[in-house]
Every structure is written in structure tokens, then in C-alpha cells.
Design a protein around this motif. Structure first.
Motif, PDB file in Angstrom:
ATOM      1  N   LEU A 148       0.712  -1.337  -0.016  1.00 47.48           N
ATOM      2  CA  LEU A 148      -0.010   0.164   0.171  1.00 47.48           C
ATOM      3  C   LEU A 148       1.114   1.359  -0.018  1.00 47.48           C
ATOM      4  N   GLN A 149       1.977   1.238   0.667  1.00 48.13           N
ATOM      5  CA  GLN A 149       2.996   2.417   0.610  1.00 48.13           C
ATOM      6  C   GLN A 149       3.264   2.619  -0.945  1.00 48.13           C
ATOM      7  N   THR A 150       3.506   1.568  -1.446  1.00 50.11           N
ATOM      8  CA  THR A 150       4.271   1.667  -2.948  1.00 50.11           C
ATOM      9  C   THR A 150       3.502   2.275  -3.720  1.00 50.11           C
ATOM     10  N   GLU A 151       2.008   1.620  -3.530  1.00 45.72           N
ATOM     11  CA  GLU A 151       0.791   2.015  -4.315  1.00 45.72           C
ATOM     12  C   GLU A 151       0.583   3.675  -4.108  1.00 45.72           C
ATOM     13  N   ARG A 152       1.045   4.012  -2.880  1.00 42.56           N
ATOM     14  CA  ARG A 152       0.396   5.617  -2.482  1.00 42.56           C
ATOM     15  C   ARG A 152       1.268   6.459  -3.225  1.00 42.56           C
ATOM     16  N   LEU A 153       2.758   5.899  -3.195  1.00 41.37           N
ATOM     17  CA  LEU A 153       3.850   6.792  -3.792  1.00 41.37           C
ATOM     18  C   LEU A 153       3.816   6.855  -5.261  1.00 41.37           C
ATOM     19  N   GLU A 154       3.205   5.729  -5.997  1.00 47.11           N
ATOM     20  CA  GLU A 154       3.003   5.612  -7.317  1.00 47.11           C
ATOM     21  C   GLU A 154       1.854   6.409  -7.709  1.00 47.11           C
ATOM     22  N   GLN A 155       0.877   6.669  -6.947  1.00 48.16           N
ATOM     23  CA  GLN A 155      -0.009   7.517  -7.122  1.00 48.16           C
ATOM     24  C   GLN A 155       0.219   8.798  -7.255  1.00 48.16           C
ATOM     25  N   LEU A 408      -5.328   2.651   1.844  1.00 48.16           N
ATOM     26  CA  LEU A 408      -6.316   1.413   2.084  1.00 48.16           C
ATOM     27  C   LEU A 408      -7.758   2.033   2.238  1.00 48.16           C
ATOM     28  N   LYS A 409      -8.134   3.055   3.033  1.00 45.94           N
ATOM     29  CA  LYS A 409      -9.389   3.414   3.292  1.00 45.94           C
ATOM     30  C   LYS A 409      -9.903   3.878   1.949  1.00 45.94           C
ATOM     31  N   LYS A 410      -9.127   5.081   1.127  1.00 49.31           N
ATOM     32  CA  LYS A 410      -9.397   5.737   0.069  1.00 49.31           C
ATOM     33  C   LYS A 410      -9.725   4.772  -1.188  1.00 49.31           C
ATOM     34  N   GLU A 411      -8.539   3.986  -1.271  1.00 47.92           N
ATOM     35  CA  GLU A 411      -8.709   3.240  -2.521  1.00 47.92           C
ATOM     36  C   GLU A 411      -9.481   1.870  -2.488  1.00 47.92           C
TER      37      GLU A 411
END
Length: 435
Positions: A148-155, A408-411
Motif C-alpha cells: 500500500l505504501q508503494t501504491e500511494r507513492l506511485e499514485q 487502504l481507506k481511500k482506494e
């Protein structure tokens, strides 16, 4: 009861009979929109069909129509894009500041929904899968949080790349826009991004050694050097003090020199903001930061620790703003420096994503790894999302964890994307029911 009306609209809990406006037009709710927790209309970007015509815009909700006027929406341009006013009781017609009359829909809360109000609030407060969280293995949680950390930084990298394109490939300009957006600290984020894109940095650089001129351009481009933006009760004081007029005259000279056009000042939000978050203060802080030349992309890339980043991003205001929050409105003298919590948010939302995005651009994996390390060095955010997950039983040790939980909450939770969530999968495996 208005909160329950919000709940019914959000979850499309409508009566079986066709929905109609107060003047008899049939309404189909294609998308109720996104809830707005800040000032402005209650739901953004709703999609409706009224009498066969598709409308996209905002929705405002009240228990009674007359609350529209009681809350002053008829004087507020932020409500001009309301396409539907949802009420439990229509006791009057409503009107925007432009003179338009939004359609009104009477929405009655079902009796069984009222009876189960407490249960509905409990379900809305936590994700349905929360009972399974305490039983999850630490390995599974750690693995999912890392992803999820990686997803957030990618976003965030994708958002930075869009800004980079708008800035004609200038990474320094994209960094400035990203920094400015995060100076809005949520409520004024969009306004600050619009403002930053309208600040001609090449022109500002001609006067970079003059803080007064930088502040004049920054305030002027924000539309805040128009006398009409000063509340009437403060205008006389602002004129007598002279600082507003000096900035205004300097901006007029620079605007003519560089062909500048300010943004519309109505984009700035003040409702429910603490004075230290007023746009005037944030812009004055950005002017000081830009003048000091310590928070550009090249400077941020040189920082190896979170403490170095905090030092680079730390800033104050010019003497006038030590005793003011807006023009003409005096306050007790304070330095108005950024708080430690605000500095941490700038590290999390500006410095770390810029480092990660630029590392991806330059194919420097060590910069991307440093971004993750910096998140581990910063304290976890303290917001309602993080507090909710803590109450559900998840450990939150640092900013990397809190960013993962925001993702996690937002996506996943907000989008009902349970089938692609590892916690949702564990819940389905355990209970055998939908999440």
C-alpha cells in the motif's frame, strides 16, 4: 437528522416510488457524488438525470429548504454549481448568488432506517471487515502495508508527472506546484495548485533577491490584492496601515511588466479554517521560503534525513504578518512558523513523493529507497483515518504505516474494492460472506 439524510443519499437508500423534484420533474440518481468533509456543498461531482437531461454538479442537503438561506448559501459563490438541493421538508424555494434556482428533491428517511440509525452509524464508522483484523498474521499485515505504501507513492508520482507536463517539463516548477498544493493542507489544496500554476517563476526569479516583490507577485496572483477581497470592517484599517497599498502598487507595476493575470479570489476557502491556515499566511510563508532558496527540488534531493528536510522546509513570515492574519485585521504578535506537525506533512506529501518520482525518472533506485526510509523516520499522521484503523486493531508506528492506511481507506474501503484487498480476502476466507 441531517446526518442521517446524508447517509441515505450517500448509500442511495431511496423509496421504491420514482423520485421527483418539488415541481414534478422525474429524477434518476446515476451517481450521488463524493462526500465533502470541508466547507462547500455536501457532495461533489454528482451525476443526475432530471426529466431526461443529464446534470453533473454538486448536491447540498438540509433537513429544511430554509436552511439554505440560514447558512448563507445564497451569498456564497461556492454553491453556484449545486444542481440539486435534497431536503426532508421543502418549506421554501432557494436561489444561488447568480440568481439560479436549483432543483429541489424531497427525500423522506424510511422509518426502518431511522429505527436502525445507531447500527447504521456503527457500520459507517468502521469497514465491515474490521472484526477479522485482530486475527491477521503480522507477516500478512506487514506485506500488505508495504504494498500500500508503494501504491500511494506511485499514485503521487502520477500526479507529479501530470504537473510536470503542465510545467513544460520543468521539475523545479513541478516541485513548487506540489509544495504549494500541500500548503493548502487539504481544504485549500486545489486553490493553491491553481495559484502555483499561475505564478510565473521565471518572472519571479528576476526579483528573487527582493522578498517584498516576491510577496507582491504571490499575493497579487492569488487575487488577494483586490480591495474587494478585504471584509468591509477591515478596509479602513488596511488603508491606514499602508502595507496593503504598497503591495498592491508594486504588483500593478510587476503585473504590467510581466503581463500577469491573477486567479479568481473566490477559490480561497476560509470557513472552519484556523487563522494560521488562512491563505494570506500560507502565501507569506511560501514567499519567505522561495526567497531563502532552500526548498527547491535540488536542495531537497541533498537531504538524507527527515530532520534535514524539516530544516529546509521551515519558514516564517514577514513582519507585517506577525501581527495579522488578513489585511487590516490585527492580531497578537507571533512569528507564525510552521508547526512540527505541518512540517512533517510537507515532508510526507512533498519531499518524499518528489524524491520518489524523480528517482523513477532518473532510474536511481537509491533515491526511491531513501523515500521509503524517510517515511519510516517521520511520526505517523494523526487524522481520522489513522485513528479509525488504530481502533480496529492495526499498529501504526510511522508515516509509512499511516500513508498505507490512508491508501487502504481511500482506494479500497471507499471504493468498495474488497475483492482486491488482502484484508477483504482474509475476511471472505474466514466468514464465507461478502465484506
Amino acid at each position: 437528522m441531517e446526518q442521517l439524510l446524508h447517509y441515505c443519499w450517500k448509500h442511495k437508500m431511496f423509496p421504491l416510488k420514482p423520485l421527483t423534484t418539488t415541481d414534478g420533474r422525474e429524477v434518476e440518481v446515476i451517481d450521488p457524488g463524493l462526500p465533502n468533509p470541508d466547507a462547500g456543498p455536501d457532495f461533489f461531482n454528482a451525476k443526475l438525470k432530471i426529466e431526461g437531461v443529464v446534470w453533473v454538479g454538486n448536491v447540498e442537503i438540509h433537513t429544511r429548504s430554509s436552511n439554505w438561506f440560514r447558512h448563507g448559501h445564497h451569498h456564497d459563490a461556492a454553491y453556484n454549481n449545486v444542481v440539486l438541493h435534497v431536503v426532508e421538508e421543502a418549506d421554501t424555494d432557494v436561489q444561488t448568488s447568480r440568481g439560479d434556482a436549483p432543483a429541489q428533491l424531497i427525500l423522506k428517511i424510511p422509518e426502518e432506517v431511522k429505527a436502525n440509525y445507531g447500527q447504521l452509524l456503527a457500520i459507517d464508522k468502521y469497514p465491515p471487515c474490521h472484526p477479522v483484523i485482530p486475527s491477521l498474521s503480522r507477516l500478512m499485515v506487514h506485506s500488505w502495508m508495504s504494498a500500500l505504501q508503494t501504491e500511494r507513492l506511485e499514485q503521487k508520482t502520477s500526479a507529479i508527472c501530470r504537473r510536470l507536463e503542465q510545467c513544460n517539463g520543468s521539475w523545479e516548477a513541478a516541485c513548487f506546484v506540489t509544495l504549494a498544493r500541500n500548503y493548502g493542507f487539504g481544504v485549500n489544496g486545489d486553490a493553491f495548485e491553481t495559484w502555483a500554476q499561475n505564478v510565473p517563476l521565471l518572472a519571479v526569479d528576476h526579483h528573487r533577491d527582493n522578498l517584498f516583490q516576491i510577496e507582491a507577485i504571490f499575493m497579487g496572483q492569488a487575487g488577494l490584492l483586490d480591495s474587494a477581497t478585504i471584509p468591509e470592517r477591515y478596509r479602513k484599517e488596511a488603508q491606514q496601515e499602508g502595507y496593503f497599498e504598497k503591495l498592491k502598487n508594486e504588483y500593478h507595476y510587476l503585473a504590467h511588466k510581466f503581463s500577469l493575470q491573477p486567479i479568481d479570489a473566490t477559490v480561497w476557502k476560509f470557513l472552519r479554517l484556523r487563522p494560521q491556515n488562512f491563505p494570506h499566511i500560507r502565501i507569506a510563508q511560501l514567499a519567505s521560503l522561495y526567497y531563502r532558496r532552500k526548498a527547491g527540488l535540488s536542495q531537497l534531493l541533498e537531504c538524507d534525513t527527515a530532520e534535514q528536510l524539516r530544516e529546509a522546509l521551515a519558514t516564517g513570515v514577514t513582519p507585517y504578518w506577525e501581527t495579522h492574519y488578513t489585511f487590516g485585521s490585527t492580531s497578537c504578535k507571533t512569528e507564525k512558523n510552521l508547526s512540527p506537525a505541518s512540517l512533517d506533512l510537507l515532508v510526507i506529501n512533498t519531499a518524499v513523493p518528489m524524491l520518489f518520482a524523480y528517482g523513477r525518472h532518473k532510474a536511481k533506485e537509491e533515491w526511491c529507497e531513501r523515500a521509503f526510509d524517510l517515511l519510516r523516520q517521520v511520526r505517523a499522521e494523526n487524522n481520522y483515518i489513522v485513528r479509525m484503523w488504530k481502533q480496529c486493531g492495526l499498529d501504526v508506528e510511522n508515516a509509512g504505516d499511516s500513508q498505507a492506511l490512508v491508501q487502504l481507506k481511500k482506494e479500497y474501503c471507499d471504493r468498495k474494492n474488497c475483492l482486491h484487498c488482502r484484508i477483504g480476502y482474509a475476511y471472505l476466507q474466514k466468514s464465507g460472506t461478502g465484506g
